[in-house]
Design a protein around this motif. Structure first.
Motif, PDB file in Angstrom:
ATOM      1  N   ALA A  28       0.842  -1.209   0.000  1.00  0.00           N
ATOM      2  CA  ALA A  28       0.000   0.000   0.000  1.00  0.00           C
ATOM      3  C   ALA A  28       0.869   1.248   0.000  1.00  0.00           C
ATOM      4  CB  ALA A  28      -0.929   0.000   1.203  1.00  0.00           C
ATOM      5  N   GLY A  29       1.970   1.223   0.749  1.00  0.00           N
ATOM      6  CA  GLY A  29       2.878   2.364   0.779  1.00  0.00           C
ATOM      7  C   GLY A  29       3.536   2.612  -0.561  1.00  0.00           C
ATOM      8  N   PHE A  30       3.935   1.528  -1.236  1.00  0.00           N
ATOM      9  CA  PHE A  30       4.562   1.670  -2.551  1.00  0.00           C
ATOM     10  C   PHE A  30       3.573   2.255  -3.552  1.00  0.00           C
ATOM     11  CE2 PHE A  30       5.317  -0.070  -6.792  1.00  0.00           C
ATOM     12  CZ  PHE A  30       6.574   0.473  -7.051  1.00  0.00           C
ATOM     13  N   ILE A  31       2.371   1.675  -3.590  1.00  0.00           N
ATOM     14  CA  ILE A  31       1.349   2.167  -4.525  1.00  0.00           C
ATOM     15  C   ILE A  31       0.975   3.611  -4.192  1.00  0.00           C
ATOM     16  CG2 ILE A  31      -1.054   1.870  -5.270  1.00  0.00           C
ATOM     17  CD1 ILE A  31      -0.554  -1.186  -4.905  1.00  0.00           C
ATOM     18  N   GLY A  32       0.825   3.897  -2.902  1.00  0.00           N
ATOM     19  CA  GLY A  32       0.512   5.272  -2.495  1.00  0.00           C
ATOM     20  C   GLY A  32       1.597   6.241  -2.914  1.00  0.00           C
ATOM     21  N   GLY A  33       2.864   5.821  -2.804  1.00  0.00           N
ATOM     22  CA  GLY A  33       3.972   6.675  -3.232  1.00  0.00           C
ATOM     23  C   GLY A  33       3.959   6.922  -4.728  1.00  0.00           C
ATOM     24  N   VAL A  34       3.714   5.863  -5.495  1.00  0.00           N
ATOM     25  CA  VAL A  34       3.665   5.988  -6.960  1.00  0.00           C
ATOM     26  C   VAL A  34       2.535   6.928  -7.380  1.00  0.00           C
ATOM     27  CG1 VAL A  34       3.178   4.719  -9.095  1.00  0.00           C
ATOM     28  CG2 VAL A  34       4.767   3.773  -7.412  1.00  0.00           C
ATOM     29  N   LEU A  35       1.395   6.830  -6.688  1.00  0.00           N
ATOM     30  CA  LEU A  35       0.229   7.654  -7.028  1.00  0.00           C
ATOM     31  C   LEU A  35       0.234   9.023  -6.343  1.00  0.00           C
ATOM     32  CD1 LEU A  35      -2.558   4.917  -6.904  1.00  0.00           C
ATOM     33  CD2 LEU A  35      -1.471   5.910  -8.929  1.00  0.00           C
ATOM     34  N   ASN A  36       1.290   9.324  -5.598  1.00  0.00           N
ATOM     35  CA  ASN A  36       1.378  10.590  -4.855  1.00  0.00           C
ATOM     36  C   ASN A  36       0.212  10.774  -3.890  1.00  0.00           C
ATOM     37  OD1 ASN A  36       3.813  11.552  -6.003  1.00  0.00           O
ATOM     38  ND2 ASN A  36       2.679  12.150  -7.841  1.00  0.00           N
ATOM     39  N   ILE A  37      -0.141   9.704  -3.190  1.00  0.00           N
ATOM     40  CA  ILE A  37      -1.234   9.773  -2.216  1.00  0.00           C
ATOM     41  C   ILE A  37      -0.731  10.448  -0.946  1.00  0.00           C
ATOM     42  CG2 ILE A  37      -2.796   8.428  -0.733  1.00  0.00           C
ATOM     43  CD1 ILE A  37      -3.583   8.302  -3.676  1.00  0.00           C
ATOM     44  N   CYS A  38      -1.495  11.430  -0.495  1.00  0.00           N
ATOM     45  CA  CYS A  38      -1.224  12.111   0.772  1.00  0.00           C
ATOM     46  C   CYS A  38      -2.462  11.910   1.645  1.00  0.00           C
ATOM     47  CB  CYS A  38      -0.995  13.599   0.544  1.00  0.00           C
ATOM     48  SG  CYS A  38       0.421  14.000  -0.483  1.00  0.00           S
ATOM     49  N   PRO A  39      -2.387  11.023   2.629  1.00  0.00           N
ATOM     50  CA  PRO A  39      -3.573  10.794   3.463  1.00  0.00           C
ATOM     51  C   PRO A  39      -3.905  12.018   4.315  1.00  0.00           C
ATOM     52  CG  PRO A  39      -1.702   9.569   4.325  1.00  0.00           C
ATOM     53  CD  PRO A  39      -1.256  10.200   3.045  1.00  0.00           C
ATOM     54  N   LEU A  40      -5.197  12.286   4.440  1.00  0.00           N
ATOM     55  CA  LEU A  40      -5.695  13.339   5.325  1.00  0.00           C
ATOM     56  C   LEU A  40      -6.337  12.623   6.503  1.00  0.00           C
ATOM     57  CD1 LEU A  40      -6.144  16.360   5.823  1.00  0.00           C
ATOM     58  CD2 LEU A  40      -8.273  16.177   4.539  1.00  0.00           C
ATOM     59  N   LEU A  41      -5.841  12.916   7.697  1.00  0.00           N
ATOM     60  CA  LEU A  41      -6.256  12.215   8.908  1.00  0.00           C
ATOM     61  C   LEU A  41      -6.765  13.216   9.932  1.00  0.00           C
ATOM     62  CD1 LEU A  41      -2.969  11.393   8.153  1.00  0.00           C
ATOM     63  CD2 LEU A  41      -3.787   9.366   9.272  1.00  0.00           C
ATOM     64  N   ASN A  42      -7.528  12.708  10.904  1.00  0.00           N
ATOM     65  CA  ASN A  42      -7.859  13.546  12.054  1.00  0.00           C
ATOM     66  C   ASN A  42      -7.913  12.683  13.301  1.00  0.00           C
ATOM     67  OD1 ASN A  42     -10.440  12.370  11.840  1.00  0.00           O
ATOM     68  ND2 ASN A  42     -11.489  14.280  12.221  1.00  0.00           N
ATOM     69  N   VAL A  43      -8.132  13.327  14.428  1.00  0.00           N
ATOM     70  CA  VAL A  43      -8.177  12.640  15.712  1.00  0.00           C
ATOM     71  C   VAL A  43      -9.634  12.451  16.096  1.00  0.00           C
ATOM     72  CG1 VAL A  43      -7.546  12.801  18.146  1.00  0.00           C
ATOM     73  CG2 VAL A  43      -5.969  13.625  16.398  1.00  0.00           C
ATOM     74  N   ASP A  44     -10.002  11.193  16.454  1.00  0.00           N
ATOM     75  CA  ASP A  44     -11.379  10.941  16.860  1.00  0.00           C
ATOM     76  C   ASP A  44     -11.567  11.284  18.337  1.00  0.00           C
ATOM     77  OD1 ASP A  44     -10.421   8.805  18.381  1.00  0.00           O
ATOM     78  OD2 ASP A  44     -11.369   7.252  17.172  1.00  0.00           O
ATOM     79  N   ASN A  45     -12.759  11.041  18.847  1.00  0.00           N
ATOM     80  CA  ASN A  45     -13.084  11.440  20.221  1.00  0.00           C
ATOM     81  C   ASN A  45     -12.358  10.620  21.281  1.00  0.00           C
ATOM     82  OD1 ASN A  45     -14.699  13.321  19.077  1.00  0.00           O
ATOM     83  ND2 ASN A  45     -16.613  12.289  19.550  1.00  0.00           N
ATOM     84  N   GLN A  46     -11.759   9.500  20.890  1.00  0.00           N
ATOM     85  CA  GLN A  46     -10.958   8.707  21.815  1.00  0.00           C
ATOM     86  C   GLN A  46      -9.465   9.031  21.699  1.00  0.00           C
ATOM     87  OE1 GLN A  46     -13.656   7.028  20.064  1.00  0.00           O
ATOM     88  NE2 GLN A  46     -14.714   7.613  21.923  1.00  0.00           N
ATOM     89  N   GLY A  47      -9.123  10.010  20.866  1.00  0.00           N
ATOM     90  CA  GLY A  47      -7.731  10.424  20.723  1.00  0.00           C
ATOM     91  C   GLY A  47      -6.933   9.604  19.723  1.00  0.00           C
ATOM     92  N   ARG A  48      -7.610   8.796  18.899  1.00  0.00           N
ATOM     93  CA  ARG A  48      -6.921   7.984  17.892  1.00  0.00           C
ATOM     94  C   ARG A  48      -6.817   8.735  16.581  1.00  0.00           C
ATOM     95  NH1 ARG A  48     -11.104   3.269  18.906  1.00  0.00           N
ATOM     96  NH2 ARG A  48     -12.282   5.032  18.156  1.00  0.00           N
TER      97      ARG A  48
END
Length: 160
Positions: free
Chosen positions: A47-67
């Motif tokens: 997944a990391g290799f494919i994401g790198g090839v496709l220039n994927i930049c994940p957008l994340l946030n913190v949920d109510n449990q701090g994850r």
């Protein structure tokens, strides 16, 4: 909280205010380098290799449990920078009329942090001061690696 202390609020009042408003703090993150996510086992090598090839930049946030939760897979850094500011507009108190403070932390990518700050200051003309930019600390930085930008602001109560 420091502003409340400066206004003369007692410690118990500050604590209660923080407890009452904890779900109104928004934390959005993106990374342009998946290497540390692979090393930490958060994503597979494939997944990391494919994401790198496709220039994927994940957008994340913190949920109510701090994850930290991956919410979107966005292609290219330019688009994820736009998306993180869009999330602020969607969630900030009063939308574009937001009058609170805004902070950015980054991990060895000051130019990306400045690009986010410029967009925030353009889109939210009533901010309480300029966007403040800081380095990500070593603990979080050791998990995310370089290329991470985090945006913090006050907003509507978070829902999981």
């Amino acid at each position: 909280l420091a502003d409340l202390r400066a206004e003369g609020q007692a410690n118990q009042q500050i604590y209660q205010w923080a407890a009452d408003h904890r779900l109104e703090v928004h934390h959005w993150f993106f990374t342009s380098d998946l290497t540390f996510f692979i090393r930490g086992g958060r994503i597979s090598k494939t997944a990391g290799f494919i994401g790198g090839v496709l220039n994927i930049c994940p957008l994340l946030n913190v949920d109510n449990q701090g994850r930290l939760i991956p919410r979107y897979k966005i292609r290219t850094k330019r688009k994820v920078i736009q998306a993180i500011v869009d999330k602020m507009e969607e969630n900030a108190w009063d939308g574009r009329d937001y009058t609170g403070k805004c902070y950015i932390s980054h991990s060895a990518c000051l130019e990306d942090a400045k690009a986010v700050a410029r967009l925030v200051e353009e889109r939210f003309p009533h901010l309480n001061g300029n966007v403040e930019i800081y380095d990500i600390g070593t603990t979080i930085g050791s998990h995310t690696g370089p290329g991470t930008v985090a945006l913090f602001f006050w907003g509507k109560p978070r829902k999981d």
